[in-house]
Enzyme design. Structure first.
Site, mmCIF file in Angstrom:
data_model
loop_
_atom_site.group_PDB
_atom_site.id
_atom_site.type_symbol
_atom_site.label_atom_id
_atom_site.label_comp_id
_atom_site.label_asym_id
_atom_site.label_seq_id
_atom_site.Cartn_x
_atom_site.Cartn_y
_atom_site.Cartn_z
ATOM 1 N N SER A 151 49.077 47.599 13.184
ATOM 2 C CA SER A 151 49.283 49.038 12.978
ATOM 3 C C SER A 151 50.505 49.315 12.120
ATOM 4 C CB SER A 151 49.427 49.741 14.331
ATOM 5 O OG SER A 151 48.308 49.458 15.129
ATOM 6 N N TRP A 176 41.913 24.456 31.475
ATOM 7 C CA TRP A 176 43.072 25.311 31.756
ATOM 8 C C TRP A 176 42.804 26.271 32.906
ATOM 9 C CZ3 TRP A 176 44.469 30.599 30.930
ATOM 10 C CH2 TRP A 176 43.468 31.395 30.382
ATOM 11 N N THR A 179 38.944 49.541 21.923
ATOM 12 C CA THR A 179 39.095 48.559 20.851
ATOM 13 C C THR A 179 38.455 49.082 19.573
ATOM 14 O OG1 THR A 179 38.849 46.930 22.600
ATOM 15 C CG2 THR A 179 38.888 46.115 20.365
ATOM 16 N N ARG A 182 30.226 23.605 26.865
ATOM 17 C CA ARG A 182 31.578 23.313 26.432
ATOM 18 C C ARG A 182 32.198 22.232 27.319
ATOM 19 N NH1 ARG A 182 35.025 28.533 28.530
ATOM 20 N NH2 ARG A 182 36.741 27.387 27.603
ATOM 21 N N HIS A 230 42.105 37.340 32.717
ATOM 22 C CA HIS A 230 41.622 38.286 31.728
ATOM 23 C C HIS A 230 42.731 39.153 31.150
ATOM 24 C CE1 HIS A 230 38.460 39.544 29.217
ATOM 25 N NE2 HIS A 230 39.017 40.743 29.256
ATOM 26 N N TYR A 285 44.428 39.951 26.944
ATOM 27 C CA TYR A 285 44.967 41.116 26.233
ATOM 28 C C TYR A 285 46.442 40.936 25.944
ATOM 29 C CZ TYR A 285 40.456 42.835 27.293
ATOM 30 O OH TYR A 285 39.105 42.939 27.363
ATOM 31 N N ASP A 320 70.934 45.358 20.533
ATOM 32 C CA ASP A 320 70.447 44.109 21.127
ATOM 33 C C ASP A 320 69.470 44.481 22.234
ATOM 34 O OD1 ASP A 320 70.099 41.465 22.092
ATOM 35 O OD2 ASP A 320 72.079 40.962 21.307
ATOM 36 N N SER A 325 59.605 32.563 32.718
ATOM 37 C CA SER A 325 60.048 32.944 31.376
ATOM 38 C C SER A 325 59.390 34.241 30.933
ATOM 39 C CB SER A 325 59.705 31.823 30.394
ATOM 40 O OG SER A 325 59.707 32.297 29.087
ATOM 41 N N SER A 326 58.056 34.309 31.096
ATOM 42 C CA SER A 326 57.344 35.493 30.627
ATOM 43 C C SER A 326 57.772 36.735 31.386
ATOM 44 C CB SER A 326 55.836 35.305 30.798
ATOM 45 O OG SER A 326 55.389 34.281 29.978
ATOM 46 N N GLU A 378 45.571 38.232 30.692
ATOM 47 C CA GLU A 378 46.210 37.283 29.784
ATOM 48 C C GLU A 378 45.601 37.360 28.386
ATOM 49 O OE1 GLU A 378 48.719 35.368 30.054
ATOM 50 O OE2 GLU A 378 48.480 33.937 28.420
ATOM 51 N N LYS A 420 40.630 51.498 17.892
ATOM 52 C CA LYS A 420 41.703 50.872 17.131
ATOM 53 C C LYS A 420 41.191 50.375 15.782
ATOM 54 C CE LYS A 420 45.392 49.225 18.774
ATOM 55 N NZ LYS A 420 46.231 50.376 19.066
ATOM 56 N N HIS A 457 33.854 39.179 34.880
ATOM 57 C CA HIS A 457 32.830 38.883 33.867
ATOM 58 C C HIS A 457 32.942 37.431 33.400
ATOM 59 C CE1 HIS A 457 35.698 40.476 30.547
ATOM 60 N NE2 HIS A 457 35.810 39.182 30.627
ATOM 61 N N HIS A 458 33.965 36.741 33.857
ATOM 62 C CA HIS A 458 34.018 35.294 33.614
ATOM 63 C C HIS A 458 33.235 34.539 34.672
ATOM 64 C CE1 HIS A 458 37.274 35.546 30.568
ATOM 65 N NE2 HIS A 458 37.578 36.628 31.241
ATOM 66 N N HIS A 465 45.286 21.231 25.003
ATOM 67 C CA HIS A 465 45.125 22.059 23.796
ATOM 68 C C HIS A 465 45.183 23.535 24.191
ATOM 69 C CE1 HIS A 465 43.476 23.747 20.101
ATOM 70 N NE2 HIS A 465 42.506 24.297 20.801
#
Lengths: 534, 274, 339
Positions: free
Chosen positions: A269, A140, A329, A451, A254, A258, A104, A170-171, A256, A332, A303-304, A75
């Site tokens: 925006s 994951w 943040t 979890r 982390h 963002y 293009d 790919s990314s 990732e 924004k 922080h994880h 998932h």
């Protein structure tokens, strides 16, 4: 500067399926990305449904724990790597050349490759469910030693790792393409500080991708070697260090986070000022905030890992940096609010999604700051509080922004309007669904439910049942959106070039060309208006 | 963030060129999807090989589907660029390639991070049982590789100024030096494997050593391949127009990159003693 | 599922919610100074951030609803100003809030002796296994040390230092009533200092995903008054009791002849010295079996012996289902007698 430029022969064209397979048109590739994301968000959603089914009652064991663990792993994987990231990549692909006045991408064929390389990766992910032992079940994060061969036999895990490496290719190729496009192909006069904010958000995102994804690939190469070639990178018996894996993984993990939200910020925006009838508030502040988030995003990974036994000094450092991210943040969010203030707000579907996104993301962002506070984090770390938090930012933030963006640019893409009535219904179903499902999760975490458990103690039953019922809001919302998108493609109201009258108050290139845009995007590249001196 | 490119590129964008009649858009292409297929086949083949199944067909097919589309792709681009602004496409490609090198260095970065972290946090480093790596021979290899960076530079400049014979000579020298370096590495590996019985699964030190030098060695190999292609194209007389110099740039940049990574690698693995 | 079952299930859920105020796993249901201070800070954080959320969403509603005008009378499209609004809302106020919260959190951080290089003399070593807890009491000379599993007894009112290790994968030690969680990482040792301020049973749970039966890796900490604790401790130091009945005697023989001793230790029972599974010397004294997943009574013991793989699929305990009825009863009688 240029030497002789020969006249181009008319390019060969294909039709039908071959057209889609061979296209190098950024718009078609963008649509392919979006279609891919669409399929995977449904598959990932189906897995979520099975998860909620299993958690409806404690001790049911409808789904064997081993299968349940595959469900949670896949998932997350589908949603992160194969739904949200391709969806944003698709929007970026479609919109960036239009927004900067290019015909293009810089490397159209590389662009096609970035998409097509995801297909073998996706097939490997799907097939991994059917190999002996099933799909990856390491979560994951794939923390070793759990993800090493000793504790996780079967080869689903190996397929997962290889697929993730392909998705990384790919990314990275996609990000390189987008960066070069942004640097080299802007219309005359479009300086960096006059670029649309969505393009800015992708500039930051692509930079993050280029640094973060290879680190994941390197980390995964070492994990794969541990699994298959007997190396000891993360195996304590051979001198390896599982804690080191946590560092390496979250150094990718982390940023990732963002990567998955910044393009959403970019879309916001555009949409918020468009429907407030104003120009975006504090453009420079928005740009600096994006860059600040992008930079700070690399300094906060541990922080994880506050409960992993890192030194108090490290805890303090990572805690400070994580809290600091709240400031750009906040800038924004408050800039969006200021953009709305005093405007004539049109409550169209995209605007509703944006307002919902601001509310939900504010909430998810605040719980995120709470999690940066070490003493609080060690209590709720790895509980459903965290699950609630990141679903608020990912579903309430990224997916809401994406849905807003889809509703906003759909007329441009298809040349037809989506049904506003169905759009409103979609919004309310999804908005209520998100709160219904993810808000009680915070409470479950406070109550002590950790979890990634296939079953739970009976005291958590009520809220789990409540949450499971909320799944249907999301399901019907999703169905409605799908229906709306499919039916409107042929039967919607025809859209004008500037479907939302955006350019009454702005100078957005993508709304200057026809809907849908011609293959070459613009008959004449729009000129950048003179700078105002405000 | 990037004010230098700001002024540079906004004026030279593709978009700037031409009226609607001259709009050039690249046509459809089968190469990307075929290359993706090839890479998928090779990855699947790797999976079967690594898990002990037979994978020859996968590798064989995969190789065909990687090499043919890659060559076709390169040819198509070379043909297409004749209809485009060569300076601009070269800039695009160069920037793209440099960004690719950034991402490559981040993969290496994760390996370096692994190594350096353990030096600080492992109970003992080098871990007990790890052989003492001899530094003399790798030092010679380092010297050769560093010098080859200079020789490739000379060749690169020679191509740019049209001195084809000079370029060929220096290129050959570079390639030879690269092969010498690889030979030294191979000898080193062989020595460790044969006499020290030091394998990749003998603990984290060996894992890191073989992964980092091996991954770097693969890059040297790819670099040699690129230099060889440049040499081949020199022989064919492809470089009479210096504006189409991206492939030489790429090969040279790549070679410098491989060299720089090795300097760090040599320092980290062989010299650092804590 | 029938609709009636569904209603019944929801009823059970609702009842458990109402009972949830006394939920012994809640972070606010504290039983020690460390957890209490964490809970106080958390409560403060909840209120503070709740207020911030309400204010921000309030501004959102105000901005959205108060100026719902036409294109004729809204602010001009390029209206500027409001920089102070963003300056205060996005920069100054969050800055102050974060500073306050950070200072408070620093104060609380002295609670965690987490740094593994810190010299500690732990009373208890807890080793995480897939999916159970090995508990070794370390204090005192060798004859004062013993090993048990899954149930940790501590004296009320005394700080107890716990060393945390793992035998296989990463686990995480968490008893919400006593303290925050700390990971158990193979190859490393982490520390935690807990203190119970009142007697009681405190439930915990492995808090780092550790494989198939992560959900059933549960923990129980029993805080007892010092006298009761000492009594428990003295009992634990004894070898296993001699079976009291002929049936239990027979059960002991069955235990020794079956596969049990390969994995389990029963002190005082010669051959039973396996280390792969929990120590069973005083099994009957524990409240639960299967890492606190099932009640410790004769029926569940019998079920566990014969069908562990159905109760906890994937765990290391095999299904030992080739006993005859009398054999099984004898075996359970023996196990149930291991007070």
């Amino acid at each position: 500067m240029s030497t002789e430029v020969l006249a181009a022969p008319a390019p060969k064209t294909y039709s039908g399926l071959l057209d889609w397979l061979t296209t190098t048109d950024h718009k078609k590739i963008g649509l392919l990305y979006l279609g891919f994301a669409f399929i995977n968000i449904w598959l990932g959603g189906a897995l979520a449904g099975l998860i909620r089914l299993n958690l409806f009652n404690p001790g049911w064991h409808i789904i064997a724990p081993n299968v349940y663990n595959q469900l949670i792993t896949m998932h997350a994987t589908l949603m992160i790597f194969m739904a949200v990231m391709p969806a944003f990549a698709g929007m970026g692909n479609y919109l960036i050349p239009l927004m900067i006045g290019a015909r293009d991408m810089a490397f159209p064929k590389l662009n096609a490759f970035s998409f097509w390389i995801m297909i073998p990766a996706a097939l490997m992910m799907y097939v991994s469910f059917f190999v002996p032992g099933g799909a990856s079940r390491g979560g994951w994060w794939q923390y070793p030693p759990l993800s090493t061969f000793q504790f996780m036999g079967g080869h689903g895990e190996d397929l997962w790792i290889l697929a993730v490496i392909l998705l990384g290719i790919s990314s990275v190729t996609g990000a390189i393409n987008i960066l070069v496009t942004i640097f080299d192909m802007r219309a005359p006069g479009m300086k960096l500080m006059r670029m649309p904010l969505f393009v800015w958000s992708w500039l930051v995102t692509a930079t993050m991708l280029i640094v973060a994804l290879p680190v994941l690939s390197g980390t995964m190469i070492m994990l794969l070697a541990d699994r298959l070639f007997g190396t000891g990178f993360y195996r304590p018996a051979l001198g390896g260090d599982p804690l080191l894996y946590e560092h390496l993984f979250w150094f990718f993990g982390h940023p990732e986070v963002y990567i998955m939200i910044l393009p959403g910020f970019g879309m916001m925006s555009h949409i918020v000022p468009s429907f407030a009838g104003k120009k975006v508030f504090g453009y420079k502040g928005m740009v600096y905030a994006l860059c600040a988030i992008g930079l700070l995003g690399y300094t906060v990974w541990a922080h994880h890992m506050f409960t992993s036994g890192i030194t108090p000094a490290a805890q303090i450092y990572f805690s400070i940096c994580s809290m600091l991210i709240a400031i750009p943040t906040g800038v924004k969010i408050y800039s969006w609010l200021a953009s709305m203030w005093g405007g004539a707000i049109r409550f169209t579907t995209p605007m509703l999604f944006c307002l919902g996104m601001i509310a939900l993301f504010t909430f998810g962002g605040l719980t995120g700051v709470m999690l940066a506070i070490v003493p609080f984090d060690i209590v709720v770390h790895n509980t459903y509080f965290v699950v609630g938090h990141f679903h608020y930012v990912l579903v309430g933030g990224s997916v809401m922004a994406l849905l807003g963006g889809m509703h906003f640019w759909y007329p441009k893409i298809s040349g037809r309007m989506l049904s506003e009535k169905l759009g409103h219904w979609t919004f309310w179903l999804i908005f209520i669904g998100i709160n219904w499902v993810f808000l009680p999760m915070h409470w479950l975490g406070i109550e002590g439910m950790v979890r990634r458990i296939a079953t739970y103690r009976p005291q958590f039953a009520f809220w789990n049942q409540f949450i499971s019922l909320g799944f249907f809001f999301m399901l019907f919302g999703g169905l409605l959106f799908t229906w709306n998108v499919i039916v409107s493609w042929k039967k919607g109201q025809p859209a004008q070039a500037d479907a939302w009258q955006v350019n009454d108050t702005q100078q957005a290139f993508e709304w200057m060309t026809s809907s849908p845009p011609p293959v070459h995007n613009f008959d004449e590249i729009p000129a950048m208006p003179a700078e105002e001196h405000a | 963030m990037n004010t230098a490119t700001d002024t540079l590129s906004a004026s030279a964008g593709h978009a700037a060129s031409g009226e609607a009649a001259h709009i050039h858009l690249p046509g459809p292409s089968f190469w990307p999807i075929l290359l993706a297929l090839g890479m998928g086949l090779v990855t699947t083949g790797f999976f079967f090989w690594a898990t002990g199944a037979s994978a020859n067909w996968w590798f064989g097919l995969g190789a065909i589907f990687c090499i043919v589309p890659a060559m076709g792709w390169a040819t198509t681009i070379a043909a297409e660029r004749r209809h485009m602004d060569p300076a601009q496409t070269s800039t695009d490609l160069r920037r793209g390639f440099l960004l690719f090198l950034v991402s490559e260095s981040c993969i290496f970065g994760s390996f370096f991070a692994h190594n350096i972290y353990l030096r600080f946090f492992a109970p003992a480093w080098p871990p007990p049982g790890a052989p003492v790596l001899a530094t003399q021979l790798p030092a010679i290899g380092t010297l050769v590789l560093v010098l080859s960076s200079f020789t490739v530079n000379i060749a690169h400049h020679a191509i740019k100024s049209g001195k084809i014979t000079r370029a060929k000579n220096w290129l050959i020298l570079t390639i030879v030096m690269g092969i010498v370096f690889l030979g030294i590495q191979a000898y080193d590996w062989g020595f460790l494997l044969q006499f020290d019985k030091f394998t990749i699964s003998k603990g984290v030190f060996g894992s890191g050593y073989y992964l980092m030098t091996g991954f770097h060695g693969m890059h040297v190999l790819v670099g040699l391949l690129m230099l060889g292609l440049v040499y081949w194209r020199l022989e064919r007389g492809d470089y009479n127009n210096p504006t189409y110099s991206f492939s030489t740039d790429a090969a040279a940049y790549y070679w410098h990159f491989v060299d720089i990574v090795w300097i760090f690698l040599f320092f980290t693995i062989y010299l650092l003693k804590f | 599922m029938k609709f009636r079952d569904f209603i019944a299930a929801m009823g059970i859920g609702l009842a458990s919610l109402l009972a949830g105020c006394g939920n012994p796993q809640s972070m606010f249901h504290t039983a020690g100074p460390a957890a209490q201070r964490l809970a106080h800070l958390s409560a403060f954080i909840f209120i503070l951030f709740g207020v911030v959320a309400v204010i921000t969403i309030g501004i959102l509603l105000a901005a959205g609803l108060s100026h719902r005008g036409t294109l004729d009378w809204h602010a001009p499209w390029n209206a500027s100003g409001g920089h102070k609004f963003v300056l205060y809302g996005g920069l100054v106020i969050p800055g102050i809030i974060l500073f306050v919260v950070f200072v408070l959190s620093l104060q609380r951080m002295t609670l965690f002796p987490l740094h593994r290089k810190q010299p500690m003399s732990p009373n208890i070593l807890v080793i995480g296994h897939q999916w159970w807890w090995e508990v070794r009491y370390l204090r005192g000379p060798a004859d004062q040390r013993f090993t048990t599993a899954n149930e940790i007894h501590i004296p009320v009112g005394r700080p107890v230092e716990i060393a945390l290790q793992s035998a296989d994968v990463i686990h995480s030690f968490w008893v919400p009533a006593l303290h925050g969680k700390v990971e158990m990482i193979p190859g490393l040792t982490n520390y935690l200092r807990v203190e119970a301020s009142r007697a009681g049973n405190f439930k915990g749970q492995c808090a780092e995903y550790c494989g198939a039966q992560h959900a059933h890796m549960r923990l129980l900490v029993v805080a007892q008054p010092p006298a009761a604790y000492q009594a428990w401790r003295n009992l634990q130091l004894q070898p296993a009791q001699t079976p009291a009945s002929p049936q239990a005697m027979q059960g002991r023989e069955i235990f020794l002849r079956a596969a049990c001793p390969l994995c389990h230790t029963i002190r005082g029972l010669g051959a039973a010295e396996g280390k792969a599974g929990p120590d069973l010397t005083h099994l009957a004294g524990r409240q639960y079996i299967g890492a606190n997943s099932f009640p410790n009574d004769k029926a569940d013991l019998a079920g566990w012996v014969t069908h562990a793989q159905s109760l906890k699929p994937g765990c290391k305990m095999p299904n030992l289902d080739d006993f005859t009825g009398p054999q099984l009863r004898a075996l359970v009688a023996f196990l149930d007698g291991l007070k």
